[in-house]
Write an enzyme that holds these catalytic residues in place. Sequence first.
Site, PDB file in Angstrom:
ATOM      1  N   LEU A 185      10.350 -73.359  28.854  1.00 27.05           N
ATOM      2  CA  LEU A 185       9.047 -73.953  29.117  1.00 27.05           C
ATOM      3  C   LEU A 185       9.267 -75.432  29.391  1.00 27.05           C
ATOM      4  CD1 LEU A 185       6.834 -72.285  26.350  1.00 27.05           C
ATOM      5  CD2 LEU A 185       7.440 -71.433  28.627  1.00 27.05           C
ATOM      6  N   GLU A 217      15.083 -63.325  14.872  1.00 23.75           N
ATOM      7  CA  GLU A 217      16.402 -63.434  15.480  1.00 23.75           C
ATOM      8  C   GLU A 217      17.347 -64.092  14.483  1.00 23.75           C
ATOM      9  OE1 GLU A 217      17.101 -62.252  18.448  1.00 23.75           O
ATOM     10  OE2 GLU A 217      15.045 -61.812  19.076  1.00 23.75           O
ATOM     11  N   ALA A 226      12.506 -55.876  22.311  1.00 26.48           N
ATOM     12  CA  ALA A 226      13.967 -55.801  22.317  1.00 26.48           C
ATOM     13  C   ALA A 226      14.573 -56.982  23.059  1.00 26.48           C
ATOM     14  CB  ALA A 226      14.415 -54.493  22.955  1.00 26.48           C
ATOM     15  N   THR A 258      -8.031 -78.082  17.764  1.00 29.79           N
ATOM     16  CA  THR A 258      -6.903 -78.543  18.575  1.00 29.79           C
ATOM     17  C   THR A 258      -5.919 -77.414  18.873  1.00 29.79           C
ATOM     18  OG1 THR A 258      -5.727 -79.269  16.589  1.00 29.79           O
ATOM     19  CG2 THR A 258      -7.068 -80.902  17.709  1.00 29.79           C
ATOM     20  N   VAL A 318       2.645 -74.963  33.288  1.00 32.51           N
ATOM     21  CA  VAL A 318       1.261 -74.598  33.551  1.00 32.51           C
ATOM     22  C   VAL A 318       0.402 -75.857  33.615  1.00 32.51           C
ATOM     23  CG1 VAL A 318       0.649 -74.349  31.111  1.00 32.51           C
ATOM     24  CG2 VAL A 318      -0.645 -73.068  32.846  1.00 32.51           C
ATOM     25  N   SER A 342      11.406 -73.422  23.878  1.00 37.97           N
ATOM     26  CA  SER A 342      10.267 -74.342  23.853  1.00 37.97           C
ATOM     27  C   SER A 342      10.584 -75.556  22.981  1.00 37.97           C
ATOM     28  CB  SER A 342       9.022 -73.613  23.338  1.00 37.97           C
ATOM     29  OG  SER A 342       7.863 -74.364  23.542  1.00 37.97           O
ATOM     30  N   GLY A 343       9.731 -76.594  23.075  1.00 37.38           N
ATOM     31  CA  GLY A 343      10.048 -77.879  22.449  1.00 37.38           C
ATOM     32  C   GLY A 343       9.220 -78.261  21.247  1.00 37.38           C
ATOM     33  N   ARG A 386      -7.466 -75.317  21.735  1.00 39.66           N
ATOM     34  CA  ARG A 386      -7.371 -76.043  23.002  1.00 39.66           C
ATOM     35  C   ARG A 386      -5.974 -75.926  23.610  1.00 39.66           C
ATOM     36  NH1 ARG A 386     -10.054 -81.907  21.492  1.00 39.66           N
ATOM     37  NH2 ARG A 386     -12.269 -81.306  21.527  1.00 39.66           N
ATOM     38  N   ARG A 407       8.575 -53.072  18.367  1.00 38.22           N
ATOM     39  CA  ARG A 407       9.764 -53.825  18.746  1.00 38.22           C
ATOM     40  C   ARG A 407       9.672 -54.475  20.122  1.00 38.22           C
ATOM     41  NH1 ARG A 407      15.963 -52.154  20.274  1.00 38.22           N
ATOM     42  NH2 ARG A 407      16.849 -54.195  19.833  1.00 38.22           N
ATOM     43  N   CYS A 455       8.661 -59.363  17.454  1.00 40.00           N
ATOM     44  CA  CYS A 455       8.250 -58.018  17.081  1.00 40.00           C
ATOM     45  C   CYS A 455       7.041 -58.090  16.153  1.00 40.00           C
ATOM     46  CB  CYS A 455       9.394 -57.305  16.368  1.00 40.00           C
ATOM     47  SG  CYS A 455      10.919 -57.214  17.328  1.00 40.00           S
TER      48      CYS A 455
END
Length: 584
Positions: free
Chosen positions: A231, A77, A52, A316, A267, A341-342, A319, A50, A2
Site C-alpha cells: 500500500l 502469520e 491461505a 476517525t 486510493v 502497510s505502514g 473516516r 482460512r 483468517c
Amino acid sequence: MCGILAVLGCSDESQAKRVRVLELSRRLKHRGPDWSGLYQHGDCYLAHQRLAIIDPASGDQPLFNEDKSVAVTVNGEIYNHEELRKKLTKHKFRTGSDCDVIAHLYEEYGEDFVDMLDGIFSFVLLDTRDNSYIVARDAIGVTSLYIGWGLDGSVWISSEMKGLNDDCEHFESFPPGHMYSSKSGSFRRWYNPPWFSEAIPSVPYDPLVLRRAFENAVIKRLMTDVPFGVLLSGGLDSSLVASITARYLAGTKAAKQWGSQLHSFCVGLEGSPDLKAAREVADYLGTVHHEFYFTVQDGIDAIEDVIYHIETYDVTTIRASTPMFLMSRKIKSLGVKMVMSGEGSDEIFGGYLYFHKAPNKDEFHQETCRKIKALHQYDCLRANKATSAWGLEARVPFLDKEFINVAMSIDPESKMIKKDEGRIEKWVLRRAFDDENQPYLPKHILYRQKEQFSDGVGYSWIDGLKTHAAEHVTDKMMLNASYIFPHNTPTTKEAYYYRMIFERFFPQNSARLTVPGGASVACSTAKAVEWDAAWKNNLDPSGRAALGVHLSAYDAETPLSNKPSKIIDSIPLMMEISEVAIHG
C-alpha cells in the site's frame, strides 16, 4: 487474515449446537474464503475460515500434533516458523503451514511458549487429554479477537464481534499481548517488553541500528506463497516500506515464485495529491503501480458496510477505514491476497501534529507508549478488518516486536521535534534512511512533511460525510443524545449517525463498551490534552484543534497573514491528517 471461532465448555453437544457454530462461523467467511473447517471434541468446538497465504495446498485447519490430542485454530502469520521447526526435531509436521509449529511448541514448553512466536496471531489451543485450553493474541493486537461468556458457563472466542455477540451474555475485546488459560480461568500478560512500564529509556540514537531493525522487519514479512503488493500513499511510512520491499524482494522465495516486480496500490479522490505523490514514489522505485479512485458518494454508500465490518463507531476510524475498505476490494479483484502497510510509525516516533506540544522528553515517551498500547482499538482494527472484509491480509512491519524494542529504547530526546535543530516529525526515522550512496528515497520525499499528503482523501471527503450526516440527524436528536446514548455520548451529528448504524448491527451493551471514548485532540490520548490549555476547550479527535501547531512550530516568526495563500488555504486539509492518513 483468517477467521477463528471457538465455543469451549458449552452444555450442549447436540447436532443443533454444531449447526449453530457453523452458522456463526459463516459470519466470518469474508476473512477466509479458501477453506472452512470445524472440529468438535465433546463440548468444545473449533471452527476456522482460512485465507491461505502459506502452504495453500495442505495448511487447512484446525491443525494438530502427531496423535491429534492437541488441536489448534489460528489466525495469523508466524514469521520465524522455520527457525522454530529446527528446535522441534523430535516432532513430525503434517503441513508446511507456518502455524503448524504451535501445537508442537505447546507439547515441548507447555503454556509458556507464546513469547517464542515472532509474528501476528490469535489462536485457540485445545488439549483433549484433559479438556483444557489456552487462547492468545499477538503483542500489539494486529489481529482482531474477542472473548465472550455464555449463561451456560461456556467461553466463546471469535476473530470478530459478530461471531459471538448474539449468543454471549457478556463479551469484550481480548487484550493484546495476553493469554487466557482455562486452568486458571484468568488472563495473564505474556508480552512484557521494557517500554511497557513507560520508564524513560536512555540508549543513544544510532541511525544504522534503527535502519537494520526496520529492514529486518520488512524482509521477514516477505514470506508468502501467494501474490502480494504494498500500500503506497506517497507518505514517509508507506514509501519506506515500499522502498525496502523493492530493494530486497529479488532474493526471496516469493520472487522466485511470482517474480521480482513489486506491485503498489493507492486510493484517492480524483485529482488527489496522494495519488500524485504515490505515483512519484512508484516511478522512482520502479513498481507496477495501481491507482484506485473513489467519489464522496462511493464512500457514503459504503458506510454501513464499513461499520458492520470494522465494528466501531469511532469517528476517525470510520473516516479512514472507508477508503481502505474500497481499495481492498479492488486489490483483491486483481488476485492479490497480501499487502504490506505502514501503520504504527506515528505512534512509535510521535508523528502526529500534537507531539509538537510535548513539554519534555518524558511526556513525549510516555505518550508514545500510551499510543502503542491503544493501537488495537484504532489503526490495527482498521487495517485488519478493512482488508479482511475482502479476504486480504495486511502486514505491518512497523509493529514488529523486535523493531519496537529497538525504536522504543532510544532516548526520547532524539525523537522530539526541534525547529532550531532542523528536526521535523519522525526525524530519527528519516535520518536512518538518508543514505547518500544508495538512496532509499529522493530527499524531498524522505523529508517531506506529513501534512502534505493529508488531503489525499481529505477535505471534500470529510466535508461530504458531515453534510450527509446532517441530513439524517436533526438538532432535536442531538438534544436528546445523552439519553439515547448515555455511554460515549456523540457530540456531533456525524458521530450520532455512525452510532445509530453501529447500534443497529450491535445493540448489546457489551458491544458499545468495546469502543474507546474520552477526551482527545488530534488523535491524542486524554493525558496529552493537558499539554496545551487551549485544547481543553476545543476537543476534536480529528486534529482541527491543533490548527496552527505545525505553522507555529516551524515558522513562528512569520505572521499567518504573511504566509503564502496556498499554505493558508491548505490548513483545513492539514488538520485532517490523523483520520485520513490511511497507510502512512
